[in-house]
Design an enzyme around this catalytic site. Structure first.
Site, PDB file in Angstrom:
ATOM      1  N   ASN A 241       5.778 -11.221 -57.032  1.00  0.00           N
ATOM      2  CA  ASN A 241       4.782 -10.340 -57.641  1.00  0.00           C
ATOM      3  C   ASN A 241       5.506  -9.374 -58.572  1.00  0.00           C
ATOM      4  OD1 ASN A 241       2.754  -8.575 -58.298  1.00  0.00           O
ATOM      5  ND2 ASN A 241       2.667  -7.585 -56.287  1.00  0.00           N
ATOM      6  N   TRP A 242       5.306  -9.581 -59.874  1.00  0.00           N
ATOM      7  CA  TRP A 242       6.017  -8.748 -60.858  1.00  0.00           C
ATOM      8  C   TRP A 242       5.266  -7.464 -61.189  1.00  0.00           C
ATOM      9  CZ3 TRP A 242       8.194 -12.615 -65.087  1.00  0.00           C
ATOM     10  CH2 TRP A 242       9.293 -13.282 -64.537  1.00  0.00           C
ATOM     11  N   LYS A 243       4.114  -7.261 -60.608  1.00  0.00           N
ATOM     12  CA  LYS A 243       3.330  -6.047 -60.863  1.00  0.00           C
ATOM     13  C   LYS A 243       3.233  -5.804 -62.384  1.00  0.00           C
ATOM     14  CE  LYS A 243       5.165  -4.492 -56.507  1.00  0.00           C
ATOM     15  NZ  LYS A 243       4.819  -3.600 -55.434  1.00  0.00           N
TER      16      LYS A 243
ATOM     17  N   SER B 187       9.494  -5.343 -49.099  1.00  0.00           N
ATOM     18  CA  SER B 187      10.936  -5.088 -49.231  1.00  0.00           C
ATOM     19  C   SER B 187      11.808  -6.253 -48.763  1.00  0.00           C
ATOM     20  CB  SER B 187      11.322  -3.790 -48.512  1.00  0.00           C
ATOM     21  OG  SER B 187      10.647  -2.697 -49.102  1.00  0.00           O
TER      22      SER B 187
ATOM     23  N   GLY C 141       7.605  -1.800 -51.434  1.00  0.00           N
ATOM     24  CA  GLY C 141       8.276  -0.959 -52.431  1.00  0.00           C
ATOM     25  C   GLY C 141       8.966   0.258 -51.843  1.00  0.00           C
TER      26      GLY C 141
ATOM     27  N   GLU D 232       1.436  -8.094 -45.667  1.00  0.00           N
ATOM     28  CA  GLU D 232       2.302  -7.101 -46.298  1.00  0.00           C
ATOM     29  C   GLU D 232       1.983  -5.723 -45.724  1.00  0.00           C
ATOM     30  OE1 GLU D 232       3.717  -8.508 -50.393  1.00  0.00           O
ATOM     31  OE2 GLU D 232       1.722  -7.693 -50.694  1.00  0.00           O
TER      32      GLU D 232
ATOM     33  N   GLY E 126       8.306  -8.409 -54.239  1.00  0.00           N
ATOM     34  CA  GLY E 126       8.089  -7.560 -55.404  1.00  0.00           C
ATOM     35  C   GLY E 126       9.415  -7.277 -56.094  1.00  0.00           C
ATOM     36  N   GLY E 127       9.975  -6.099 -55.813  1.00  0.00           N
ATOM     37  CA  GLY E 127      11.180  -5.607 -56.506  1.00  0.00           C
ATOM     38  C   GLY E 127      12.303  -6.631 -56.642  1.00  0.00           C
TER      39      GLY E 127
ATOM     40  N   HIS F 119      -4.175  -7.389 -52.949  1.00  0.00           N
ATOM     41  CA  HIS F 119      -2.875  -6.712 -52.809  1.00  0.00           C
ATOM     42  C   HIS F 119      -3.126  -5.240 -52.452  1.00  0.00           C
ATOM     43  CE1 HIS F 119       0.954  -4.860 -53.868  1.00  0.00           C
ATOM     44  NE2 HIS F 119       1.485  -6.056 -53.657  1.00  0.00           N
TER      45      HIS F 119
ATOM     46  N   GLU G 212      -1.984  -2.568 -53.524  1.00  0.00           N
ATOM     47  CA  GLU G 212      -2.167  -1.658 -54.664  1.00  0.00           C
ATOM     48  C   GLU G 212      -3.574  -1.787 -55.246  1.00  0.00           C
ATOM     49  OE1 GLU G 212       1.375  -2.911 -56.741  1.00  0.00           O
ATOM     50  OE2 GLU G 212       2.548  -2.084 -55.087  1.00  0.00           O
TER      51      GLU G 212
HETATM   52  C1  PEP Z   1       4.687  -6.626 -53.270  1.00  0.00           C
HETATM   53  O1  PEP Z   1       4.465  -5.980 -54.275  1.00  0.00           O
HETATM   54  O2  PEP Z   1       3.866  -7.488 -52.915  1.00  0.00           O
HETATM   55  C2  PEP Z   1       5.916  -6.382 -52.523  1.00  0.00           C
HETATM   56  C3  PEP Z   1       6.084  -6.976 -51.373  1.00  0.00           C
HETATM   57  O3  PEP Z   1       6.830  -5.536 -53.089  1.00  0.00           O
HETATM   58  P1  PEP Z   1       8.330  -5.219 -52.574  1.00  0.00           P
HETATM   59  O4  PEP Z   1       8.991  -6.528 -52.279  1.00  0.00           O
HETATM   60  O5  PEP Z   1       8.980  -4.489 -53.703  1.00  0.00           O
HETATM   61  O6  PEP Z   1       8.198  -4.386 -51.342  1.00  0.00           O
END
Ligand code: PEP
Length: 238
Positions: free
Chosen positions: A9-11, A202, A166, A160, A223-224, A92, A94
């Site tokens: 997930n590149w947001k 994470s 994040g 999640e 994500g990150g 998600h 967010e």
């Molecule tokens: C996400 O945005 O779905 C996510 C899991 O982010 P991160 O890996 O940065 O926690």
């Protein structure tokens, strides 16, 4: 052997040029794993173009649950499908917290499935809910409402925990496995068969191997750590 799925997930990161640069590097690794990337909508075309001769799939981070219409500012997954996208993230954290999405999620899952795309339904509890022992109640509620119009075809779940997204705080392997087991039992009870369960929050090269070794974890939503090809390659190689 477990079939593993690695989703990214590149947001709202990367522009089209950065997207092309990333995939040039990623494709050079020649990984055989199932990988699905969710770039921002404005980079989907660049991503599709850059990955067309590879095994990499591209998806949308969100959709409006209609083919087309007077919905200013929204994106249609039907359009994304016509461009080559296979999957759509729905729910998600967010989207739930910043854009107050809740009731609409069932329609989004239903719409995505109705056009033959895969819905990746995301759910998870907040830290306060975990600390007050409400995790299972919250997950049940999110499953009941979000999947109320879903079928078991073209479905993936991403657990999640909100407190791990994040933040650098990962759920322990035992915490993640317990939640996955709970979700898996819920799905079985409702006759959702063979639904892959991804863990997100994470995930990094350092914790991926232990998490993937848990029996109910079939892959990750990252994500990150998915923004850098070297780091995502390490995760996809566990
Ligand atoms: C996400 O945005 O779905 C996510 C899991 O982010 P991160 O890996 O940065 O926690």
């Amino acid at each position: 052997m477990k079939h593993k799925i690695f989703a990214a997930n590149w947001k709202m990161y990367k522009n089209p040029q950065a997207t092309r640069d990333f995939f040039k590097k990623m494709i050079s690794f020649d990984l055989k794993a199932e990988m699905i990337f969710f770039p921002s909508a404005l980079c989907v075309e660049a991503a599709i173009e850059a990955t067309k001769s590879s095994n990499i799939q591209i998806g949308m981070q969100n959709t409006y649950p209609q083919n087309e219409g007077a919905f200013t500012g929204e994106n249609s997954s039907a359009t994304a499908k016509s461009m080559g996208c296979t999957s759509v993230l729905v729910g998600h954290s967010e989207r739930r917290s910043l854009f107050h999405e809740n009731e609409i999620l069932a329609d989004k899952v239903q719409f995505v499935q109705s056009i033959g795309m895969k819905a990746v339904f995301c759910l998870g509890e907040t830290l306060e809910q975990r600390e007050t022992n409400q995790t299972e109640k919250v997950l049940s509620h999110q499953l009941e409402t979000g999947l109320s119009k879903a079928n078991s075809e073209n479905l993936m779940i991403a657990y999640e925990p909100v407190w791990a997204i994040g933040t650098g705080k990962t759920a322990s392997a035992a915490q993640a496995e317990a939640a996955h087991q709970f979700i898996s039992q819920w799905l079985e009870k409702k006759n959702f068969k063979k639904t892959p369960l991804l863990y997100g929050g994470s995930v990094k090269p350092e914790n991926a191997a232990e998490l993937i070794s848990q029996p109910h974890i079939s892959g990750f939503l990252v994500g990150g750590a998915s923004l850098d090809p070297e780091s995502f390659k390490k995760i996809c190689s566990v």
